[in-house]
Scaffold this motif. Structure first.
Motif, PDB file in Angstrom:
ATOM      1  N   VAL A 341      15.814  48.574 107.463  1.00 41.78           N
ATOM      2  CA  VAL A 341      15.255  47.483 106.786  1.00 41.78           C
ATOM      3  C   VAL A 341      13.858  47.489 107.141  1.00 41.78           C
ATOM      4  N   VAL A 342      13.519  47.682 108.172  1.00 45.80           N
ATOM      5  CA  VAL A 342      12.080  47.913 108.740  1.00 45.80           C
ATOM      6  C   VAL A 342      11.296  48.974 108.019  1.00 45.80           C
ATOM      7  N   ASN A 343      11.795  50.115 108.025  1.00 49.38           N
ATOM      8  CA  ASN A 343      11.085  51.210 107.265  1.00 49.38           C
ATOM      9  C   ASN A 343      10.976  50.924 105.657  1.00 49.38           C
ATOM     10  N   ALA A 344      12.086  50.124 105.064  1.00 47.78           N
ATOM     11  CA  ALA A 344      11.917  49.923 103.706  1.00 47.78           C
ATOM     12  C   ALA A 344      10.799  48.765 103.468  1.00 47.78           C
ATOM     13  N   ILE A 345      10.614  48.000 104.293  1.00 52.03           N
ATOM     14  CA  ILE A 345       9.845  46.866 103.926  1.00 52.03           C
ATOM     15  C   ILE A 345       8.372  47.340 104.158  1.00 52.03           C
ATOM     16  N   PHE A 346       8.257  48.181 105.160  1.00 46.43           N
ATOM     17  CA  PHE A 346       7.035  48.956 105.554  1.00 46.43           C
ATOM     18  C   PHE A 346       6.556  49.797 104.242  1.00 46.43           C
ATOM     19  N   ALA A 347       7.524  50.543 103.899  1.00 47.58           N
ATOM     20  CA  ALA A 347       7.304  51.582 102.935  1.00 47.58           C
ATOM     21  C   ALA A 347       6.740  50.752 101.638  1.00 47.58           C
ATOM     22  N   VAL A 348       7.482  49.858 101.390  1.00 48.80           N
ATOM     23  CA  VAL A 348       7.214  49.013 100.134  1.00 48.80           C
ATOM     24  C   VAL A 348       5.871  48.181 100.143  1.00 48.80           C
ATOM     25  N   ILE A 349       5.355  47.791 101.238  1.00 43.04           N
ATOM     26  CA  ILE A 349       4.057  47.209 101.690  1.00 43.04           C
ATOM     27  C   ILE A 349       2.844  48.358 101.251  1.00 43.04           C
ATOM     28  N   VAL A 350       3.351  49.400 101.948  1.00 42.71           N
ATOM     29  CA  VAL A 350       2.440  50.582 101.787  1.00 42.71           C
ATOM     30  C   VAL A 350       2.259  51.091 100.252  1.00 42.71           C
ATOM     31  N   ALA A 351       3.313  51.073  99.673  1.00 43.05           N
ATOM     32  CA  ALA A 351       3.256  51.536  98.316  1.00 43.05           C
ATOM     33  C   ALA A 351       2.554  50.474  97.313  1.00 43.05           C
ATOM     34  N   ASP A 352       2.487  49.240  97.587  1.00 42.06           N
ATOM     35  CA  ASP A 352       1.999  48.226  96.885  1.00 42.06           C
ATOM     36  C   ASP A 352       0.476  48.318  97.101  1.00 42.06           C
ATOM     37  N   ALA A 353      -0.033  48.582  98.384  1.00 43.95           N
ATOM     38  CA  ALA A 353      -1.129  48.728  98.639  1.00 43.95           C
ATOM     39  C   ALA A 353      -1.956  50.005  97.703  1.00 43.95           C
ATOM     40  N   LEU A 354      -1.226  51.163  97.922  1.00 46.20           N
ATOM     41  CA  LEU A 354      -1.543  52.408  97.043  1.00 46.20           C
ATOM     42  C   LEU A 354      -1.586  52.092  95.571  1.00 46.20           C
ATOM     43  N   PHE A 355      -0.735  51.359  95.146  1.00 50.40           N
ATOM     44  CA  PHE A 355      -0.795  50.731  93.546  1.00 50.40           C
ATOM     45  C   PHE A 355      -1.996  50.098  93.309  1.00 50.40           C
ATOM     46  N   SER A 356      -2.142  48.917  94.345  1.00 50.62           N
ATOM     47  CA  SER A 356      -3.469  48.224  94.103  1.00 50.62           C
ATOM     48  C   SER A 356      -4.920  49.210  94.032  1.00 50.62           C
ATOM     49  N   ILE A 357      -4.934  50.030  94.851  1.00 49.72           N
ATOM     50  CA  ILE A 357      -6.147  50.780  94.771  1.00 49.72           C
ATOM     51  C   ILE A 357      -5.995  51.767  93.578  1.00 49.72           C
ATOM     52  N   PHE A 358      -4.975  52.159  92.996  1.00 47.58           N
ATOM     53  CA  PHE A 358      -4.973  53.138  91.906  1.00 47.58           C
ATOM     54  C   PHE A 358      -5.161  52.369  90.579  1.00 47.58           C
TER      55      PHE A 358
END
Length: 364
Positions: A341-358
């Motif tokens: 659960v912790v890894n999935a939530i953290f990875a989703v937030i990181v991916a969302d940040a990368l999407f925002s930059i892209f």
């Protein structure tokens, strides 16, 4: 006095201050020592006629406990000394690093663990893609019933909580936005605030976080319990591929349902924002709809929903990977479930940040 030993080859008699052993004291008679040997503080060995290394190891241990050994001839004393020198000794503990060295060591270990985790996630992503390619080539191997069941579990049953969460987020955005924009006489722009925030970021992001907490734990628990009960080993024995049976339907169900849940979240968030705008600012639903269609580009919807399949892959792969890592005990199952659960939530937030930059770089 009577022989206390159960073996006639070894004779044990009680003395005033200990125990006398006579005869053959070997690996075969070691287990026949009387109970008094455990509490004796002196062992008289003068009448022994045979002593091997197993008995010598026992005597060395008792001697280390403070038991006095009497009657040892020089040859047997040398045997005990040889056994004592041959006993394994723990390595001397060296002082570990401290201060900044300790911080660097811990950082390095965490970085190494993170790289190993990323390698394993990449492996499971490859296994999922390989299973998907096999299902496309051989549709008969694909379990459609399992896919439909997981779509119901991960999608249909998550609709109420996702819709309620997004509706309340829309209400909060409208209320807080109205309180701030009223100071500048720009209350009407609260519609743009709600639309862009919900459609572009918050709708799909919070939906993915809820699904990560709800589904990643369920994936880990279901696969982990099968791993504990050795059902996955039984699958392999029967010639079934766990990637086709377990990983593919679960991850594919998430890839299908998360965009739909994101769309539901967007609609619920807009409804909540429109309702609060009507109550708080007096903006009628028709005005809200007009401003929404006139000022909000469809690009925001595309940007938001384009993240959903990637988030679904992240959640599904992490959940299945954690389930496969479960050991044979319930403690391992609980630890891997929490970690997933912790890894999935953290990875989703990181991916969302990368999407925002892209998307910011490409102008969307």
């Amino acid at each position: 006095m009577a022989n206390l030993s159960a073996d006639p080859k070894l004779r044990a008699t009680v003395l005033a201050d200990g125990l006398r052993l006579a005869g053959e004291f070997t690996v075969w008679t070691l287990g026949q020592l009387p109970p008094e040997a455990k509490t004796a503080r002196l062992l008289d060995l003068s009448e022994l006629i045979r002593l091997d290394t197993a008995a010598a190891w026992y005597l060395v241990g008792r001697q280390a406990e403070g038991v006095r050994l009497d009657g040892l001839d020089p040859s047997r004393a040398r045997l005990l000394e040889t056994v004592r020198r041959a006993l394994p000794r723990p390595d001397a503990e060296t002082a570990g690093p401290a201060g900044w060295r300790l911080m660097l060591e811990q950082t390095g270990r965490r970085m190494a663990a993170a790289l190993v985790f990323l390698r394993e996630i990449a492996e499971y992503l490859g296994r999922f893609l390989a299973a998907l390619a096999r299902a496309i080539r051989h549709p008969g191997d694909f379990r459609l019933t399992s896919l439909v069941w997981h779509i119901q579990e991960t999608g249909l049953r998550a609709v109420p909580i996702v819709a309620l969460m997004s509706f309340l987020i829309g209400v909060v955005l409208a209320f807080q936005g109205a309180a701030q924009l009223r100071q500048f006489g720009a209350e009407v722009f609260v519609i743009d605030l709600i639309a862009i925030s919900v459609l572009r970021e918050l709708g799909i992001l919070l939906t993915a976080i809820i699904v990560a907490g709800r589904t990643a734990s369920a994936l880990t628990a279901s696969i982990g319990s099968m791993k504990m009960n050795e059902e996955i080993d039984a699958m392999r024995t029967l010639g079934l591929d766990p990637d086709m049976v377990l990983i593919l339907p679960r991850v594919l169900a998430l890839v299908i349902t998360l965009p739909i849940l994101g769309l539901i979240a967007n609609l619920a968030g807009l409804v909540g924002g429109a309702l609060m705008s009507w109550i708080e600012l007096g903006i009628s639903p028709s005005m809200f709809r007009y401003r929404l269609l006139a000022d909000t580009s469809v690009d925001h919807v595309i940007v938001g929903l384009s993240k959903a399949p990637v988030f679904a892959l992240i959640i599904g792969i992490i959940g299945c990977h954690a389930g496969m890592k479960v050991g044979k005990d319930a403690e391992s199952l609980g630890a891997e479930t929490s970690r997933a659960v912790v890894n999935a939530i953290f990875a989703v937030i990181v991916a969302d940040a990368l999407f925002s930059i892209f998307f910011a770089e490409v102008g969307l």
